[in-house]
Write a protein that holds these residues in place. Structure first.
Motif, short mmCIF file in Angstrom:
data_model
loop_
_atom_site.label_atom_id
_atom_site.label_comp_id
_atom_site.label_asym_id
_atom_site.label_seq_id
_atom_site.Cartn_x
_atom_site.Cartn_y
_atom_site.Cartn_z
N ALA A 102 0.83 -1.21 0.00
CA ALA A 102 0.00 0.00 0.00
C ALA A 102 0.87 1.26 0.00
CB ALA A 102 -0.92 -0.01 1.22
N LEU A 103 1.95 1.25 0.77
CA LEU A 103 2.84 2.41 0.81
C LEU A 103 3.47 2.66 -0.55
CD1 LEU A 103 4.29 4.60 2.47
CD2 LEU A 103 6.03 2.90 3.02
N ASN A 104 3.88 1.60 -1.23
CA ASN A 104 4.47 1.75 -2.57
C ASN A 104 3.47 2.35 -3.55
OD1 ASN A 104 5.01 0.24 -5.44
ND2 ASN A 104 6.92 0.78 -4.40
N ASP A 105 2.23 1.89 -3.47
CA ASP A 105 1.19 2.40 -4.37
C ASP A 105 0.92 3.88 -4.11
OD1 ASP A 105 -0.59 2.22 -6.42
OD2 ASP A 105 -2.17 1.27 -5.26
N ILE A 106 0.79 4.25 -2.83
CA ILE A 106 0.51 5.65 -2.48
C ILE A 106 1.67 6.56 -2.85
CG2 ILE A 106 0.07 7.21 -0.55
CD1 ILE A 106 -1.41 4.87 0.82
N ALA A 107 2.91 6.11 -2.57
CA ALA A 107 4.09 6.93 -2.88
C ALA A 107 4.25 7.12 -4.38
CB ALA A 107 5.33 6.28 -2.29
#
Length: 369
Positions: free
Chosen positions: A246-251
């Motif tokens: 999720a962090l990779n997608d948001i970033a």
């Protein structure tokens, strides 16, 4: 020399009276021929005063107007300020309405996302069976969305074979592990082929292909989550997978929107940029280092958490691009509308579907499973 047709032409703009030499054949009333002289005289009269008109036009104030142009994929239309922005230049009320609609949509997206996260981690806390059942429901909805999407372009997937096949994949993974789901996939291929032959369906190759793809895509790849759920360290391993993906997608979205200039895959996904990918990779790997360094998610170590973050940074975007390729091929924006404000389930699971088997292999490599 009289009547030999070699007289020099008159100066442009010369008055008609008296400009024809006596004795010229072209000037005699008895002749009906249209000579060079007549051509020059007529064109001169036609464009008389043209220079003055052009000069006057250059001094006038001309109000700029919209341009009618043919735009590929849109058609011929008038392109002006309001056509680009969607609102008139001086319409603050309409602008405010659009802002309120955007804020409302954002609030809906956040509420839906928080609800899904709460249900997922609540089922994970309840036990491996409950979280697996929750994922099975999501997978079945995703497969149904995919079948509905390909129907829009003329395919006829065999949903009555594909949906039970997707459920069977998760069942076999629960009982025998993801390595045993190949038998289910073979059974789906066999059943789809037999039905197409018996029923005499048109385009059997294409329809069998999309039916099998619906089972092989999300269900088979997501089946690698089952051994992670059943691990004694399920909480830490699953949380690490979910948080980093999720962090990779948001970033990637944030960096791509603010700094993105160079498109990474302009044909498949024009919104994805190299800057977004690199920024997301850096953020995700740093998060993995922090998780491993401070032991935030047992049993992840510095090495395994960093390796997990790096692998997700590569394969998560590939999953997103894979779904973009499918959606572009059938000409739709979202696979469905099951999640308010987010589109379809598969639209939200695209990165996770490729990240799950990647995490499974990383966990195996470091002995966490």
């Amino acid at each position: 020399m009289v009547g030999d047709g070699t007289d020099p032409p008159p100066e442009l703009g010369e008055e008609e009276a008296g400009d024809q030499p006596a004795g010229s054949e072209a000037s005699t009333p008895e002749s009906d021929e249209f000579t060079d002289r007549d051509y020059i005289r007529s064109t001169t009269r036609e464009y008389k005063g043209l220079a003055e008109a052009v000069a006057r036009a250059g001094e006038e104030d001309v109000e700029q107007s919209a341009v009618a142009e043919s735009i590929p994929g849109v058609g011929t239309s008038v392109v002006g300020f309001e056509d680009v922005t969607g609102v008139e230049e001086e319409d603050p009320e309409q602008i405010e309405q659009i802002d309120r609609a955007r804020r409302s949509e954002l609030a809906l997206r956040i509420a839906t996302g928080l609800a899904a996260v709460a249900v997922f981690f609540g089922s994970l806390y309840a036990g491996p069976l409950w979280v697996t059942l929750f994922v099975v429901i999501l997978i079945l909805v995703a497969v149904a969305e995919f079948y509905q999407g390909v129907r829009q372009v003329g395919f006829t997937p065999l949903a009555f074979i594909g949906l039970p096949g997707a459920a069977a994949v998760m069942y076999v993974a629960w009982n025998s592990g993801p390595s045993a789901v190949g038998g289910v996939l073979a059974a789906v291929i066999l059943a789809s082929g037999l039905f197409s032959v018996v029923a005499g369906r048109n385009y059997p190759l294409a329809n069998i292909g999309v039916t099998v793809l619906g089972v092989a895509w999300a269900p088979v790849l997501a089946s690698f989550a089952v051994p992670i759920f059943r691990s004694p360290e399920a909480w830490g391993l699953t949380t690490g997978l979910v948080v980093l993906t999720a962090l990779n997608d948001i970033a990637a979205f944030s960096y791509g929107r603010t700094l993105g200039k160079r498109r990474m895959a302009p044909t498949l996904s024009p919104n994805k940029t190299v800057e977004g990918f690199l920024g997301a990779t850096v953020i995700t790997v740093l998060a993995g280092v922090v998780i491993g360094r401070f032991g935030l998610l047992e049993p992840l170590t510095m090495q395994s958490a960093t390796a997990l973050a790096a692998a997700i940074s590569v394969f998560g975007p590939i999953g997103d691009l894979a779904e973009s390729a499918v959606k572009r091929s059938i000409g739709i924006k979202d696979m469905g509308s099951s999640l308010p404000g987010h589109g379809g389930v598969l639209d939200r699971l695209d990165s996770f579907v490729f990240a799950i088997p990647t995490a499974y292999l990383v966990y195996l490599w470091f002995g966490h499973l």
